[in-house]
Design a protein around this motif. Structure first.
Motif, PDB file in Angstrom:
ATOM      1  N   VAL A 217     -17.512 -27.186  69.041  1.00 43.57           N
ATOM      2  CA  VAL A 217     -17.949 -26.009  68.292  1.00 43.57           C
ATOM      3  C   VAL A 217     -16.721 -25.136  68.038  1.00 43.57           C
ATOM      4  CG1 VAL A 217     -19.446 -23.984  68.261  1.00 43.57           C
ATOM      5  CG2 VAL A 217     -20.209 -26.081  69.423  1.00 43.57           C
ATOM      6  N   PRO A 218     -16.282 -25.055  66.782  1.00 39.15           N
ATOM      7  CA  PRO A 218     -15.116 -24.225  66.477  1.00 39.15           C
ATOM      8  C   PRO A 218     -15.471 -22.739  66.508  1.00 39.15           C
ATOM      9  CG  PRO A 218     -16.010 -25.149  64.472  1.00 39.15           C
ATOM     10  CD  PRO A 218     -16.796 -25.745  65.613  1.00 39.15           C
ATOM     11  N   SER A 219     -14.464 -21.908  66.451  1.00 38.04           N
ATOM     12  CA  SER A 219     -14.667 -20.459  66.406  1.00 38.04           C
ATOM     13  C   SER A 219     -15.230 -20.021  65.068  1.00 38.04           C
ATOM     14  CB  SER A 219     -13.331 -19.735  66.612  1.00 38.04           C
ATOM     15  OG  SER A 219     -12.708 -20.163  67.787  1.00 38.04           O
ATOM     16  N   LEU A 220     -15.021 -20.839  64.041  1.00 40.38           N
ATOM     17  CA  LEU A 220     -15.359 -20.439  62.681  1.00 40.38           C
ATOM     18  C   LEU A 220     -15.416 -21.667  61.785  1.00 40.38           C
ATOM     19  CD1 LEU A 220     -15.375 -18.235  60.359  1.00 40.38           C
ATOM     20  CD2 LEU A 220     -12.883 -18.338  60.490  1.00 40.38           C
ATOM     21  N   LEU A 221     -16.335 -21.647  60.813  1.00 42.91           N
ATOM     22  CA  LEU A 221     -16.409 -22.698  59.794  1.00 42.91           C
ATOM     23  C   LEU A 221     -16.331 -22.024  58.434  1.00 42.91           C
ATOM     24  CD1 LEU A 221     -16.932 -25.662  58.904  1.00 42.91           C
ATOM     25  CD2 LEU A 221     -19.376 -25.112  58.978  1.00 42.91           C
ATOM     26  N   ILE A 222     -15.407 -22.491  57.596  1.00 42.68           N
ATOM     27  CA  ILE A 222     -15.284 -21.979  56.238  1.00 42.68           C
ATOM     28  C   ILE A 222     -15.598 -23.126  55.286  1.00 42.68           C
ATOM     29  CG2 ILE A 222     -13.754 -20.983  54.499  1.00 42.68           C
ATOM     30  CD1 ILE A 222     -12.111 -19.777  56.798  1.00 42.68           C
ATOM     31  N   LEU A 223     -16.568 -22.881  54.406  1.00 42.63           N
ATOM     32  CA  LEU A 223     -16.972 -23.872  53.414  1.00 42.63           C
ATOM     33  C   LEU A 223     -16.649 -23.343  52.023  1.00 42.63           C
ATOM     34  CD1 LEU A 223     -20.526 -24.626  54.869  1.00 42.63           C
ATOM     35  CD2 LEU A 223     -18.475 -26.040  55.137  1.00 42.63           C
ATOM     36  N   ASP A 224     -16.066 -24.178  51.206  1.00 38.63           N
ATOM     37  CA  ASP A 224     -15.770 -23.822  49.825  1.00 38.63           C
ATOM     38  C   ASP A 224     -16.929 -24.311  48.966  1.00 38.63           C
ATOM     39  OD1 ASP A 224     -14.453 -22.977  47.553  1.00 38.63           O
ATOM     40  OD2 ASP A 224     -12.789 -24.392  47.736  1.00 38.63           O
ATOM     41  N   GLU A 225     -17.278 -23.552  47.933  1.00 33.72           N
ATOM     42  CA  GLU A 225     -18.328 -24.017  47.038  1.00 33.72           C
ATOM     43  C   GLU A 225     -17.859 -25.281  46.329  1.00 33.72           C
ATOM     44  OE1 GLU A 225     -19.170 -21.185  43.979  1.00 33.72           O
ATOM     45  OE2 GLU A 225     -17.130 -21.186  43.266  1.00 33.72           O
ATOM     46  N   GLY A 226     -18.759 -25.966  45.723  1.00 36.31           N
ATOM     47  CA  GLY A 226     -18.395 -27.174  44.992  1.00 36.31           C
ATOM     48  C   GLY A 226     -18.389 -28.418  45.858  1.00 36.31           C
ATOM     49  N   LEU A 227     -18.912 -28.292  47.069  1.00 33.78           N
ATOM     50  CA  LEU A 227     -18.980 -29.448  47.956  1.00 33.78           C
ATOM     51  C   LEU A 227     -20.239 -30.258  47.645  1.00 33.78           C
ATOM     52  CD1 LEU A 227     -18.110 -27.658  51.307  1.00 33.78           C
ATOM     53  CD2 LEU A 227     -16.569 -29.038  49.902  1.00 33.78           C
ATOM     54  N   GLU A 228     -20.254 -31.481  48.085  1.00 38.87           N
ATOM     55  CA  GLU A 228     -21.436 -32.326  47.933  1.00 38.87           C
ATOM     56  C   GLU A 228     -21.794 -32.903  49.290  1.00 38.87           C
ATOM     57  OE1 GLU A 228     -24.602 -33.674  46.320  1.00 38.87           O
ATOM     58  OE2 GLU A 228     -23.220 -32.574  45.058  1.00 38.87           O
ATOM     59  N   PRO A 229     -22.895 -32.522  49.942  1.00 35.39           N
ATOM     60  CA  PRO A 229     -23.888 -31.554  49.465  1.00 35.39           C
ATOM     61  C   PRO A 229     -23.297 -30.144  49.441  1.00 35.39           C
ATOM     62  CG  PRO A 229     -24.388 -32.195  51.710  1.00 35.39           C
ATOM     63  CD  PRO A 229     -23.216 -33.028  51.260  1.00 35.39           C
ATOM     64  N   ASP A 230     -23.998 -29.251  48.744  1.00 33.55           N
ATOM     65  CA  ASP A 230     -23.446 -27.912  48.530  1.00 33.55           C
ATOM     66  C   ASP A 230     -23.312 -27.138  49.840  1.00 33.55           C
ATOM     67  OD1 ASP A 230     -25.675 -25.549  48.561  1.00 33.55           O
ATOM     68  OD2 ASP A 230     -26.569 -27.478  48.022  1.00 33.55           O
ATOM     69  N   ALA A 231     -22.409 -26.171  49.821  1.00 31.86           N
ATOM     70  CA  ALA A 231     -22.051 -25.409  51.017  1.00 31.86           C
ATOM     71  C   ALA A 231     -23.252 -24.683  51.631  1.00 31.86           C
ATOM     72  CB  ALA A 231     -20.949 -24.403  50.679  1.00 31.86           C
ATOM     73  N   PHE A 232     -24.154 -24.191  50.810  1.00 31.94           N
ATOM     74  CA  PHE A 232     -25.324 -23.477  51.336  1.00 31.94           C
ATOM     75  C   PHE A 232     -26.265 -24.432  52.072  1.00 31.94           C
ATOM     76  CE2 PHE A 232     -23.868 -20.759  47.834  1.00 31.94           C
ATOM     77  CZ  PHE A 232     -23.703 -19.570  48.531  1.00 31.94           C
ATOM     78  N   SER A 233     -26.441 -25.630  51.555  1.00 31.35           N
ATOM     79  CA  SER A 233     -27.272 -26.630  52.242  1.00 31.35           C
ATOM     80  C   SER A 233     -26.653 -27.027  53.573  1.00 31.35           C
ATOM     81  CB  SER A 233     -27.444 -27.882  51.378  1.00 31.35           C
ATOM     82  OG  SER A 233     -28.139 -27.587  50.211  1.00 31.35           O
ATOM     83  N   VAL A 234     -25.348 -27.222  53.567  1.00 31.49           N
ATOM     84  CA  VAL A 234     -24.637 -27.583  54.797  1.00 31.49           C
ATOM     85  C   VAL A 234     -24.822 -26.479  55.838  1.00 31.49           C
ATOM     86  CG1 VAL A 234     -22.358 -28.003  55.819  1.00 31.49           C
ATOM     87  CG2 VAL A 234     -22.960 -29.059  53.626  1.00 31.49           C
ATOM     88  N   SER A 235     -24.647 -25.232  55.425  1.00 34.00           N
ATOM     89  CA  SER A 235     -24.805 -24.105  56.343  1.00 34.00           C
ATOM     90  C   SER A 235     -26.215 -24.059  56.928  1.00 34.00           C
ATOM     91  CB  SER A 235     -24.507 -22.790  55.620  1.00 34.00           C
ATOM     92  OG  SER A 235     -24.754 -21.701  56.466  1.00 34.00           O
ATOM     93  N   GLY A 236     -27.205 -24.188  56.072  1.00 31.66           N
ATOM     94  CA  GLY A 236     -28.592 -24.155  56.538  1.00 31.66           C
ATOM     95  C   GLY A 236     -28.884 -25.237  57.564  1.00 31.66           C
ATOM     96  N   ARG A 237     -28.378 -26.426  57.325  1.00 30.46           N
ATOM     97  CA  ARG A 237     -28.597 -27.540  58.266  1.00 30.46           C
ATOM     98  C   ARG A 237     -27.888 -27.289  59.596  1.00 30.46           C
ATOM     99  NH1 ARG A 237     -27.329 -32.140  53.923  1.00 30.46           N
ATOM    100  NH2 ARG A 237     -29.099 -31.739  52.572  1.00 30.46           N
ATOM    101  N   LEU A 238     -26.651 -26.800  59.523  1.00 33.86           N
ATOM    102  CA  LEU A 238     -25.901 -26.560  60.758  1.00 33.86           C
ATOM    103  C   LEU A 238     -26.531 -25.457  61.600  1.00 33.86           C
ATOM    104  CD1 LEU A 238     -22.230 -26.830  59.449  1.00 33.86           C
ATOM    105  CD2 LEU A 238     -23.504 -28.514  60.797  1.00 33.86           C
ATOM    106  N   LYS A 239     -27.067 -24.430  60.954  1.00 28.65           N
ATOM    107  CA  LYS A 239     -27.684 -23.320  61.688  1.00 28.65           C
ATOM    108  C   LYS A 239     -28.982 -23.743  62.380  1.00 28.65           C
ATOM    109  CE  LYS A 239     -24.806 -19.895  60.973  1.00 28.65           C
ATOM    110  NZ  LYS A 239     -24.268 -19.009  61.976  1.00 28.65           N
ATOM    111  N   MET A 240     -29.519 -24.895  62.023  1.00 33.07           N
ATOM    112  CA  MET A 240     -30.708 -25.412  62.707  1.00 33.07           C
ATOM    113  C   MET A 240     -30.361 -26.132  64.009  1.00 33.07           C
ATOM    114  SD  MET A 240     -33.365 -26.681  59.783  1.00 33.07           S
ATOM    115  CE  MET A 240     -32.261 -27.536  58.669  1.00 33.07           C
ATOM    116  N   ILE A 241     -29.091 -26.411  64.219  1.00 31.55           N
ATOM    117  CA  ILE A 241     -28.641 -27.088  65.438  1.00 31.55           C
ATOM    118  C   ILE A 241     -28.335 -26.013  66.476  1.00 31.55           C
ATOM    119  CG2 ILE A 241     -26.875 -28.578  66.446  1.00 31.55           C
ATOM    120  CD1 ILE A 241     -26.517 -29.760  63.571  1.00 31.55           C
ATOM    121  N   ARG A 242     -29.033 -26.048  67.587  1.00 34.11           N
ATOM    122  CA  ARG A 242     -28.957 -24.976  68.594  1.00 34.11           C
ATOM    123  C   ARG A 242     -27.535 -24.636  69.006  1.00 34.11           C
ATOM    124  NH1 ARG A 242     -32.886 -26.122  72.609  1.00 34.11           N
ATOM    125  NH2 ARG A 242     -34.210 -24.705  71.485  1.00 34.11           N
ATOM    126  N   ARG A 243     -26.710 -25.613  69.326  1.00 29.35           N
ATOM    127  CA  ARG A 243     -25.367 -25.318  69.831  1.00 29.35           C
ATOM    128  C   ARG A 243     -24.419 -24.806  68.745  1.00 29.35           C
ATOM    129  NH1 ARG A 243     -21.590 -28.917  68.986  1.00 29.35           N
ATOM    130  NH2 ARG A 243     -22.146 -30.903  68.066  1.00 29.35           N
TER     131      ARG A 243
END
Length: 134
Positions: free
Chosen positions: A50-76
């Motif tokens: 678990v890093p101190s910070l994650l920075i996502l740039d738009e234009g990713l596949e899958p998109d950065a917002f989807s990635v964030s939403g999925r990661l925030k569902m993981i407890r740790r």
């Protein structure tokens, strides 16, 4: 790759320009920066650490917002701050960020002074959380 006790920022961007700018700012603020071109590459590291910070740039596949939403569902990973760099910062972006549980949206081109201030704030809040959890 194992993340140690220092402050580590994982950055996912396909842009060499964004990478160069972020690398300079993150290092100046005392972060060890680890860069990936795709979210899939970063996920291998996030499975182990678990890093101190994650920075996502738009234009990713899958998109950065989807990635964030999925990661925030993981407890740790739930408490890991996530920043997304966007070219348009409007009401739609703000609502999407809230739904995806993004901690900060940074419009591009970003001002390094603003980013530095945000990084310092994140470090202070991480230090406070670590102190209260002891």
């Amino acid at each position: 790759m194992e993340i140690g006790q220092s402050h580590v920022a994982v950055v996912v961007t396909p842009s060499a320009t964004v990478r160069a700018l972020l690398e300079m700012v993150l290092e100046q603020e005392g972060f060890k920066a680890i860069f990936f071109s795709t979210p899939q590459e970063a996920l291998n590291l996030l499975r182990e650490s678990v890093p101190s910070l994650l920075i996502l740039d738009e234009g990713l596949e899958p998109d950065a917002f989807s990635v964030s939403g999925r990661l925030k569902m993981i407890r740790r990973l739930r408490e890991m701050p996530i920043l997304i760099l966007v070219s348009e910062h409007d009401d739609r972006t703000r609502v999407t960020a809230e739904l995806s549980k993004v901690d900060h949206v940074i419009p591009k081109p970003f001002e390094s002074r603003h980013l530095r201030s945000l990084l310092r704030s994140l470090l202070r809040s991480n230090s406070t959380q670590e102190a209260t959890s002891r």
